[in-house]
Every structure is written in structure tokens, then in C-alpha cells.
Design an enzyme around this catalytic site. Structure first.
Site, PDB file in Angstrom:
ATOM      1  N   LYS A  17      37.569  -2.083  -2.954  1.00  0.00           N
ATOM      2  CA  LYS A  17      38.572  -1.241  -3.602  1.00  0.00           C
ATOM      3  C   LYS A  17      39.134  -0.027  -2.476  1.00  0.00           C
ATOM      4  O   LYS A  17      38.540   0.141  -1.315  1.00  0.00           O
ATOM      5  CB  LYS A  17      37.972  -0.080  -4.786  1.00  0.00           C
ATOM      6  N   ALA A 105      29.276   0.079   4.389  1.00  0.00           N
ATOM      7  CA  ALA A 105      29.618   1.556   4.636  1.00  0.00           C
ATOM      8  C   ALA A 105      30.954   1.659   5.342  1.00  0.00           C
ATOM      9  O   ALA A 105      31.104   2.451   6.277  1.00  0.00           O
ATOM     10  CB  ALA A 105      28.492   2.086   5.582  1.00  0.00           C
ATOM     11  N   GLY A 107      33.680   2.418   3.234  1.00  0.00           N
ATOM     12  CA  GLY A 107      34.428   3.107   2.248  1.00  0.00           C
ATOM     13  C   GLY A 107      35.365   2.403   1.238  1.00  0.00           C
ATOM     14  O   GLY A 107      36.198   2.638   0.673  1.00  0.00           O
ATOM     15  N   GLY A 110      31.510  -1.806  -1.038  1.00  0.00           N
ATOM     16  CA  GLY A 110      31.242  -3.263  -1.017  1.00  0.00           C
ATOM     17  C   GLY A 110      29.726  -3.352  -1.582  1.00  0.00           C
ATOM     18  O   GLY A 110      29.338  -4.125  -2.477  1.00  0.00           O
ATOM     19  N   GLY A 111      28.956  -2.239  -1.626  1.00  0.00           N
ATOM     20  CA  GLY A 111      27.423  -2.117  -2.082  1.00  0.00           C
ATOM     21  C   GLY A 111      27.949  -2.273  -3.664  1.00  0.00           C
ATOM     22  O   GLY A 111      27.188  -2.845  -4.468  1.00  0.00           O
ATOM     23  N   ALA A 113      30.355  -3.426  -5.287  1.00  0.00           N
ATOM     24  CA  ALA A 113      30.938  -4.618  -5.961  1.00  0.00           C
ATOM     25  C   ALA A 113      29.689  -5.709  -6.094  1.00  0.00           C
ATOM     26  O   ALA A 113      29.478  -6.465  -6.963  1.00  0.00           O
ATOM     27  CB  ALA A 113      31.782  -5.068  -4.677  1.00  0.00           C
ATOM     28  N   ASP A 145      30.874   4.279  -7.781  1.00  0.00           N
ATOM     29  CA  ASP A 145      31.857   3.336  -7.628  1.00  0.00           C
ATOM     30  C   ASP A 145      31.718   2.100  -8.422  1.00  0.00           C
ATOM     31  O   ASP A 145      32.465   1.041  -8.439  1.00  0.00           O
ATOM     32  CB  ASP A 145      32.045   3.174  -6.161  1.00  0.00           C
TER      33      ASP A 145
HETATM   34  P1  ATP Z   1      31.592   3.937  -1.102  1.00  0.00           P
HETATM   35  O1  ATP Z   1      32.950   3.556  -0.716  1.00  0.00           O
HETATM   36  O2  ATP Z   1      31.221   3.421  -2.373  1.00  0.00           O
HETATM   37  O3  ATP Z   1      30.829   5.071  -0.888  1.00  0.00           O
HETATM   38  P2  ATP Z   1      30.697   2.145   1.183  1.00  0.00           P
HETATM   39  O4  ATP Z   1      31.803   0.971   0.904  1.00  0.00           O
HETATM   40  O5  ATP Z   1      31.260   3.245   2.346  1.00  0.00           O
HETATM   41  O6  ATP Z   1      30.447   2.745  -0.529  1.00  0.00           O
HETATM   42  P3  ATP Z   1      28.633   0.362   0.799  1.00  0.00           P
HETATM   43  O7  ATP Z   1      28.978  -0.853   1.958  1.00  0.00           O
HETATM   44  O8  ATP Z   1      28.988   0.120  -0.602  1.00  0.00           O
HETATM   45  O9  ATP Z   1      29.453   1.406   1.564  1.00  0.00           O
HETATM   46  O10 ATP Z   1      27.101   0.882   1.237  1.00  0.00           O
HETATM   47  C1  ATP Z   1      26.597   2.209   1.392  1.00  0.00           C
HETATM   48  C2  ATP Z   1      25.252   2.101   1.712  1.00  0.00           C
HETATM   49  O11 ATP Z   1      24.248   1.487   0.916  1.00  0.00           O
HETATM   50  C3  ATP Z   1      25.003   1.375   3.183  1.00  0.00           C
HETATM   51  O12 ATP Z   1      24.743   2.160   4.124  1.00  0.00           O
HETATM   52  C4  ATP Z   1      23.929   0.406   2.783  1.00  0.00           C
HETATM   53  O13 ATP Z   1      22.868   0.583   3.767  1.00  0.00           O
HETATM   54  C5  ATP Z   1      23.407   0.785   1.708  1.00  0.00           C
HETATM   55  N1  ATP Z   1      23.461  -0.643   0.715  1.00  0.00           N
HETATM   56  C6  ATP Z   1      22.413  -1.208  -0.088  1.00  0.00           C
HETATM   57  N2  ATP Z   1      22.785  -2.227  -0.658  1.00  0.00           N
HETATM   58  C7  ATP Z   1      23.809  -2.716   0.003  1.00  0.00           C
HETATM   59  C8  ATP Z   1      24.796  -3.809  -0.170  1.00  0.00           C
HETATM   60  N3  ATP Z   1      24.363  -4.698  -1.039  1.00  0.00           N
HETATM   61  N4  ATP Z   1      26.039  -3.953   0.470  1.00  0.00           N
HETATM   62  C9  ATP Z   1      26.140  -2.857   1.270  1.00  0.00           C
HETATM   63  N5  ATP Z   1      25.489  -1.745   1.590  1.00  0.00           N
HETATM   64  C10 ATP Z   1      24.166  -1.756   0.859  1.00  0.00           C
END
Ligand code: ATP
Length: 311
Positions: A17, A105, A107, A110-111, A113, A145
């Protein structure tokens, strides 16, 4: 929901997103900030395949380097599968294979999703037929999210961002995403915002009690007008994130000099999302960013929320 448990497993896809608008209010009693955001689901997606297993495990493929990602019970996909099993009283496990394209991480949720696609895939694999409401309630417990990754499209999020109401959107918006080689912790960026607000308490307006999404954003989304949307893009987390990672300022300038209508940090960053007028200008910007040794991908939005994919 159909059950398609074959040797291919069950496949579900969920979108990353972009927060095209994000206003951060005060800290609530639960420690979270009260936010008002407009989410757009984009065509950078995660595919989760679920296979029958006795225990819970996850493995990754895809364009994103996942070598530092935990694959134990702290992984959001495993958390999602366990939460669903627990709530349904299911006693088996699952092996998950995730084809990952949304930066970690970054933004872009991805996690979240991964968690949303896992809920759908496991629901189908285990033949649970959980209702949409049950899945949304589990999703909200997994992360702010995750409900949006289930619902997709365009939506307004309030509270922690998990209280969703759909928003009308017309047409397709074209984005170029500059992916960073590092991740940023969402709590760190919120802490930096709080520090900034404390330091400048005398000079800036206090954080809004119940922030709202500007009417201009809703209007632009409804009209499918990228020029209008470019003028109303806003993210309260951008200044604190740029304070923590000043190099992102140069990325924003580079995009805006090379045909972007506007650029903004996605969520808590460090992914920078550039809105472009059409697919051709998206390609030109992608080339320009790549020439500066940045990893750039194109995406469109809005797209569907999590759904099963039948091979
Ligand atoms: P948001 O925008 O929802 O804050 P983001 O996109 O910045 O999230 P994500 O990649 O969703 O960050 O993940 C945030 C943290 O969660 C990462 O630092 C990671 O260590 C942990 N994590 C746990 N499971 C997952 C996964 N399946 N994919 C990505 N990160 C994961």
C-alpha cells in the site's frame, strides 16, 4: 470459499500500500497514535502458497532480499496462520512459501500483506470458511495495516489506521517507487515525530485530537485526477523520517526533477513513492532513477485486496 488443496498448495495474493495521505494525531491510551490516512493498494504484491503440514514454517523467494528476515514464530505470516488456527480450533499446521516483492520495513505494509494473504490461504487450505468479519477481527489484532491488506482498493483508515471505510476512486494512478537499501522502524519514526513536537511545542499547533483526511484528497481520488492528487499528497511522518535518513531528500528531488508530479514517503518510509501522469512518464522516471543507481519499480493503484489465485 473454495478449497483447492492440491500438490500446488493454495495460493493467495495481497497488495502493498501507499498512504496517499497520513495525518498523525495525539498518542492514545493504548500507546498508539490516532491517525487519519487514505490508503491505496498497489500492484506490488506478495504471493503466499500454503501447503498442508503438521507444524508451522515459512520460506521466501522473490525479488526482495529476505536473508535477514526471521522465519520463526515472530514472522507475521506464521503469527497470522497460528492466530487463525487458534481461533478456529484447527490442530494441524501449514508450510508457507512467500514470493516477496514488497520491500521489508519499507513503509508499504509488506509484512501486513503476507499476514493477510496467509489468513486467506490457510482458511481455504483448512476448509474453515471463516467470515469476512472474523478474518478482519484477526487481521486487526495482527497489525494496524493488516485489515487494509485484506480489503484493498482505496480506503480511509482511522484510529490506529485499522478502522476502515471504503473510499470511491476512479481510474488508475501510476506510481514509481524508489526502494531503499535499508529499512526503517515504524516506532522509531513515530518517536522522532514526538520528539520534534515536544521540541517545538511553543511554535507549532498541538497535534489534532481526531485527525481527518482532507476533502481534497477524497475529491482527487473520486475524480481519478493525478494532478489534483499530486497537490494533496501529505504525510506527517515524512519530516521525522527525513530527519532520521536525510539522504531521502535527494531521492525526492531527483524524482521531482525527472517528471514526477509529486513525491512522498510511503508510510514511515524509506520507500519514496512518485506519482506520475501516465505509464510512459513512469517508464522515463524509472530509467532516470535507475541511472542514478536507485532501485525503481513501477506500480498502479488501486488494486484488489487479498484474494485466492487459482492456478
Ligand atoms: P508498515 O508500513 O505496515 O509499518 P513496513 O512496510 O514498514 O510496515 P514490514 O515489511 O511490513 O514493514 O515489516 C516491519 C517489520 O516486521 C520488519 O522489520 C520485519 O522484521 C518484521 N516482519 C515480520 N514478518 C515479516 C514479513 N513476513 N515480512 C516483512 N517483515 C516482517
Amino acid at each position: 470459499m473454495t478449497i483447492a488443496a492440491t500438490s500446488q498448495g493454495v495460493r493467495a495474493r495481497a497488495p502493498g500500500k501507499i498512504n496517499v495521505f497520513l495525518k498523525v494525531g495525539q498518542v492514545m491510551e493504548d500507546g498508539y497514535h490516532d491517525v487519519a490516512t487514505a490508503y491505496q493498494a498497489v500492484s506490488l504484491t506478495e504471493d503466499v502458497r500454503a501447503y498442508p503440514a503438521d507444524d508451522f514454517s515459512v520460506a521466501f523467494t522473490g525479488t526482495i532480499d529476505t536473508s535477514d528476515l526471521a522465519t520463526d514464530g515472530s514472522n507475521l505470516a506464521i503469527k497470522a496462520a497460528r492466530a487463525l488456527a487458534r481461533s478456529a480450533g484447527y490442530r494441524g499446521g501449514v508450510h508457507l512459501e512467500i514470493d516477496k516483492h514488497v520491500p521489508i520495513a519499507g513503509g508499504m505494509g509488506g509484512g501486513s500483506a503476507d499476514a493477510a494473504a496467509t489468513l486467506l490461504a490457510c482458511d481455504a487450505l483448512w476448509g474453515l470458511e471463516a467470515s469476512k468479519e472474523e478474518l478482519l477481527a484477526l487481521a486487526a489484532k495482527l497489525g494496524a495495516d493488516v485489515p487494509f491488506a485484506l480489503v484493498g482498493g482505496t480506503a480511509i483508515g482511522t484510529g490506529r489506521g485499522d478502522q476502515l471505510s471504503p473510499a470511491l476512486a476512479k481510474g488508475a494512478f501510476h506510481w514509481v517507487l524508489a526502494l531503499a537499501e535499508f529499512g526503517m522502524s515504524t516506532p522509531d519514526v513515530y518517536r522522532e515525530l514526538d520528539r520534534h513536537r515536544d521540541r517545538h511545542a511553543q511554535d507549532i499547533f498541538p497535534a489534532q485530537h481526531q485527525p481527518t483526511v482532507d476533502a481534497n484528497v477524497l475529491h482527487a481520488l473520486r475524480a481519478g485526477d493525478p494532478l489534483m492528487l499530486a497537490e494533496s499528497l501529505h504525510n506527517d511522518l515524512q519530516a521525522p523520517a527525513l530527519h532520521l535518513a536525510p539522504g531521502l531528500g535527494k531521492v525526492l528531488q531527483l524524482g521531482e526533477r525527472n517528471g514526477a508530479l509529486a513525491g512522498l514517503l510511503s508510510g514511515s518510509g524509506p520507500t519514496v513513492a512518485f506519482l506520475v501522469p501516465d505509464a510512459d512518464s513512469g517508464m522515463e522516471l524509472q530509467v532516470a532513477l535507475s541511472a542514478s543507481r536507485l532501485t525503481a519499480v513501477r506500480a498502479t493503484g488501486p488494486v484488489h485486496g487479498a484474494r485466492l489465485i487459482h492456478d
